[in-house]
Design a protein around this motif. Structure first.
Motif, PDB file in Angstrom:
ATOM      1  N   TYR A 305       0.842  -1.195   0.000  1.00 36.08           N
ATOM      2  CA  TYR A 305       0.000   0.000   0.000  1.00 36.08           C
ATOM      3  C   TYR A 305       0.879   1.248   0.000  1.00 36.08           C
ATOM      4  O   TYR A 305       1.909   1.290   0.682  1.00 36.08           O
ATOM      5  N   GLN A 309      -2.760   5.421   1.044  1.00 35.78           N
ATOM      6  CA  GLN A 309      -3.716   4.315   1.002  1.00 35.78           C
ATOM      7  C   GLN A 309      -3.712   3.545   2.321  1.00 35.78           C
ATOM      8  O   GLN A 309      -4.770   3.173   2.848  1.00 35.78           O
ATOM      9  N   THR A 452     -11.686  -1.327  -1.031  1.00 29.41           N
ATOM     10  CA  THR A 452     -10.365  -1.407  -1.656  1.00 29.41           C
ATOM     11  C   THR A 452     -10.379  -2.510  -2.711  1.00 29.41           C
ATOM     12  O   THR A 452     -10.829  -3.623  -2.450  1.00 29.41           O
ATOM     13  N   TYR A 514      -3.261  -1.375  -5.570  1.00 29.89           N
ATOM     14  CA  TYR A 514      -4.488  -1.104  -4.816  1.00 29.89           C
ATOM     15  C   TYR A 514      -5.209   0.163  -5.292  1.00 29.89           C
ATOM     16  O   TYR A 514      -4.581   1.130  -5.733  1.00 29.89           O
ATOM     17  N   GLN A 515      -6.539   0.104  -5.170  1.00 26.17           N
ATOM     18  CA  GLN A 515      -7.388   1.285  -5.297  1.00 26.17           C
ATOM     19  C   GLN A 515      -8.178   1.374  -3.988  1.00 26.17           C
ATOM     20  O   GLN A 515      -9.021   0.522  -3.707  1.00 26.17           O
ATOM     21  N   VAL A 516      -7.858   2.351  -3.169  1.00 25.69           N
ATOM     22  CA  VAL A 516      -8.504   2.492  -1.859  1.00 25.69           C
ATOM     23  C   VAL A 516      -9.466   3.680  -1.926  1.00 25.69           C
ATOM     24  O   VAL A 516      -9.041   4.824  -2.118  1.00 25.69           O
ATOM     25  N   VAL A 545      -8.778   9.853  -5.690  1.00 22.54           N
ATOM     26  CA  VAL A 545      -8.562   8.410  -5.499  1.00 22.54           C
ATOM     27  C   VAL A 545      -7.853   7.835  -6.724  1.00 22.54           C
ATOM     28  O   VAL A 545      -8.335   7.990  -7.851  1.00 22.54           O
ATOM     29  N   SER A 551      -2.180   3.421  -9.727  1.00 27.90           N
ATOM     30  CA  SER A 551      -1.383   2.824  -8.646  1.00 27.90           C
ATOM     31  C   SER A 551      -0.299   1.918  -9.220  1.00 27.90           C
ATOM     32  O   SER A 551       0.828   1.875  -8.716  1.00 27.90           O
TER      33      SER A 551
END
Length: 572
Positions: A305, A309, A452, A514-516, A545, A551
């Motif tokens: 992360y 994030q 996430t 990751y996409q948080v 975001v 990311s």
């Protein structure tokens, strides 16, 4: 002093490299002396020390000695007549048979100046040899693979010593007495495969029977690699022994079965395995998933992360109530992420309950329940029971239906922290998935606090990754901005052929992408107004975001993975 002053007589290859001014005489003497000391061929020492690339040596030998040059990537290992040459001779002289025509045997070798080796092989085979020059590193990999396969026989398994490990079963004494002399080598071989898989950081072992051969493959860094081809005759014994250890019905071969086993490596470390059998045309295929509890205790920093994030995720899971959802395809590391969060939250003053199908990682201090559909214990039933068990934190392995979703959401609304997973492509798509299930918009808006999405990308091998150049238009098309391309960072890619550290793949290990996405008040308003995934995605961009591609590109800038790997795993 006399020993140092005595010159070393240079062999054919070393002498040729000196003549071509690729090595000095002193360097050639040093390499040849080291090769003799270590008991390896001179060419192996040259390639291993990276004095001269294997391809350059092969091209030089082919040109100077008039032999054809062959790329070993074009050779099919399954069609090599391995029995034409004794396995020990193959390894000693680094000669591999390719095919035979009449009384002529075509052989691949990396050093055709080794006339003594050619004479010995010709005498052993009784055939005329027709040499073909190949790259030494590729030849070495193929010889190692073929000789390893040919070495695995019932006799060699029977001769192997016991391994210092213990497979734990429900009735250990009964298992040990059931292992007779004929089964002992099979048991040792299974142990060896399990240990090898752990050492290679594999996630799964595949035992696959076919009509004419039996193979074992490991899934390493998300890709399957063939490891061994034991004798076809032991396929039934292998299946029976694994089923006994996993407490499965060895007489039932018509339907799939699921079981578990544990391997004690030491007093302080044990690894669980999830076993799945599947009847196929040629016998039972068995897949063993490695469930290492140590993966949950690596800490959130090891997952990959980014700092912002990580802070958003930790803030969410430390809240007293609400729902945190982790999404992604099978094998994207969702379970490890959830268990890492549970490990952080696992304190003496907290009651944690989980329901999974099945529980993959054993975590002391956490009440773990396995789904058992035959007995009527499904996700919804377990969740209802949890709510009567005074829980603080609930983890649901997967939300699959409306009933489970409704109970989980009500738990999140009534003072519990709920963690769960869903199979969706990205974070905004998760909210739409819940709506499609039939969950009321106001229930989603009032319970879900963070989503996430994640993927696992292969990590570039630290030992052999190399700088590469990609045209600017291609980088812009991939998602980089003009601001990103400021020249302050270097793009890296995998080395062709890799190295010993990465097993020739150019990659070693994996890194999380990751996409948080916290669910803000504005997103809640969009949900209440029946907004689409696109509406939520647009709002997420406005709030800064990062999506999965952005990311991933950040990992490329950091030199952790390659651009082609990110494009492959974030290609929605």
């Amino acid at each position: 002093m006399d020993a140092i002053a005595t010159p070393i007589k240079l062999d054919g290859l070393a002498r040729l490299l000196v003549q071509e001014e690729l090595l000095t005489e002193r360097e050639a003497e040093q390499i040849q002396d080291q090769a003799n000391t270590q008991g390896v061929p001179c060419i192996r020492q040259i390639v291993q020390t990276r004095r001269i690339p294997a391809l350059q040596v092969a091209q030089l030998l082919a040109a100077k000695l008039g032999f054809p040059l062959l790329d070993m990537n074009a050779v099919d290992p399954d069609h090599i007549p391995a029995k034409s040459i004794d396995a020990k001779m193959m390894q000693l002289y680094r000669i591999l048979p390719l095919q035979s025509r009449g009384n002529t045997l075509y052989v691949a070798l990396s050093d055709p100046t080794n006339l003594h080796g050619l004479d010995d092989v010709q005498f052993q085979t009784g055939m005329m040899l027709s040499p073909v020059v190949v790259e030494d590193d590729k030849l070495n990999k193929l010889i190692t693979r073929i000789t390893n396969d040919s070495d695995i026989t019932l006799e060699s398994l029977r001769a192997e010593g016991d391994l210092d490990l213990k497979l734990e079963t429900e009735n250990q004494a009964e298992f040990e007495t059931a292992v007779d002399d004929d089964d002992a080598p099979v048991v040792r071989f299974i142990h060896k495969m399990l240990i090898d898989a752990i050492n290679m950081d594999a996630s799964d072992l595949h035992f696959e029977p076919y009509e004419k051969f039996y193979r074992i493959r490991f899934r390493v860094d998300g890709e399957l690699r063939e490891i061994a081809r034991p004798p076809l005759a032991i396929k039934d014994k292998m299946a029976s022994r694994i089923k006994v250890i996993s407490r499965l019905d060895i007489s039932e071969k018509r339907i799939p079965q699921d079981g578990r086993m544990k391997l004690s490596l030491s007093k302080s470390r044990a690894i669980d395995f999830r076993v799945s059998t599947l009847p196929t045309l040629q016998g039972e295929k068995i897949v063993i998933r490695i469930l290492d509890p140590a993966s949950a205790s690596l800490g959130i920093d090891a997952l990959g992360y980014e700092p912002d994030q990580r802070e958003m995720l930790l803030n969410a899971v430390h809240r007293p109530y609400g729902m945190v959802l982790v999404t992604g395809p099978t094998g994207s590391g969702k379970t490890v992420s959830l268990y890492t969060c549970l490990n952080i939250l696992n304190k003496p003053g907290v009651n944690i309950s989980t329901v999974e199908d099945p529980a993959e990682i054993n975590l002391p201090g956490v009440n773990q329940v396995n789904v058992n559909d035959k007995a009527g214990l499904d996700f919804a039933t377990a969740l209802r029971a949890f709510l009567r068990q005074d829980p603080d934190i609930i983890m649901v392995g997967e939300i699959r239906d409306l009933e489970t979703a409704d109970i989980a959401i009500k738990a999140a609304q009534t003072g519990h922290m709920v963690l769960s997973t869903l199979h969706t492509n990205d974070a905004p798509g998760t909210l739409a998935r819940l709506l499609n299930m039939g969950v009321a918009p106001f229930n989603i808006a009032s319970s879900v606090i963070l989503i996430t999405a994640q993927r696992l990308a292969r990590r570039l091998c630290k030992e052999c990754k190399q700088p590469i150049n990609i045209p600017k238009p291609a980088l812009l098309q991939a998602g980089f901005t003009e601001k990103d391309l400021d020249g302050s960072w270097q793009l890296y890619g995998p080395k062709e052929g890799g190295c010993d550290n990465c097993g020739g793949s150019g990659y070693r290990g994996r890194v999380g992408i990751y996409q948080v996405m916290p669910v803000t008040e504005e997103m809640s308003r969009i949900i209440m107004q029946n907004g689409t995934s696109s509406d939520i995605s647009d709002q997420a961009k406005r709030e800064g975001v990062k999506d999965l591609r952005q990311s991933g590109l950040l990992k490329v800038k950091q030199g952790l993975t390659s651009l082609e790997e990110i494009e492959a795993c974030t290609n929605e």
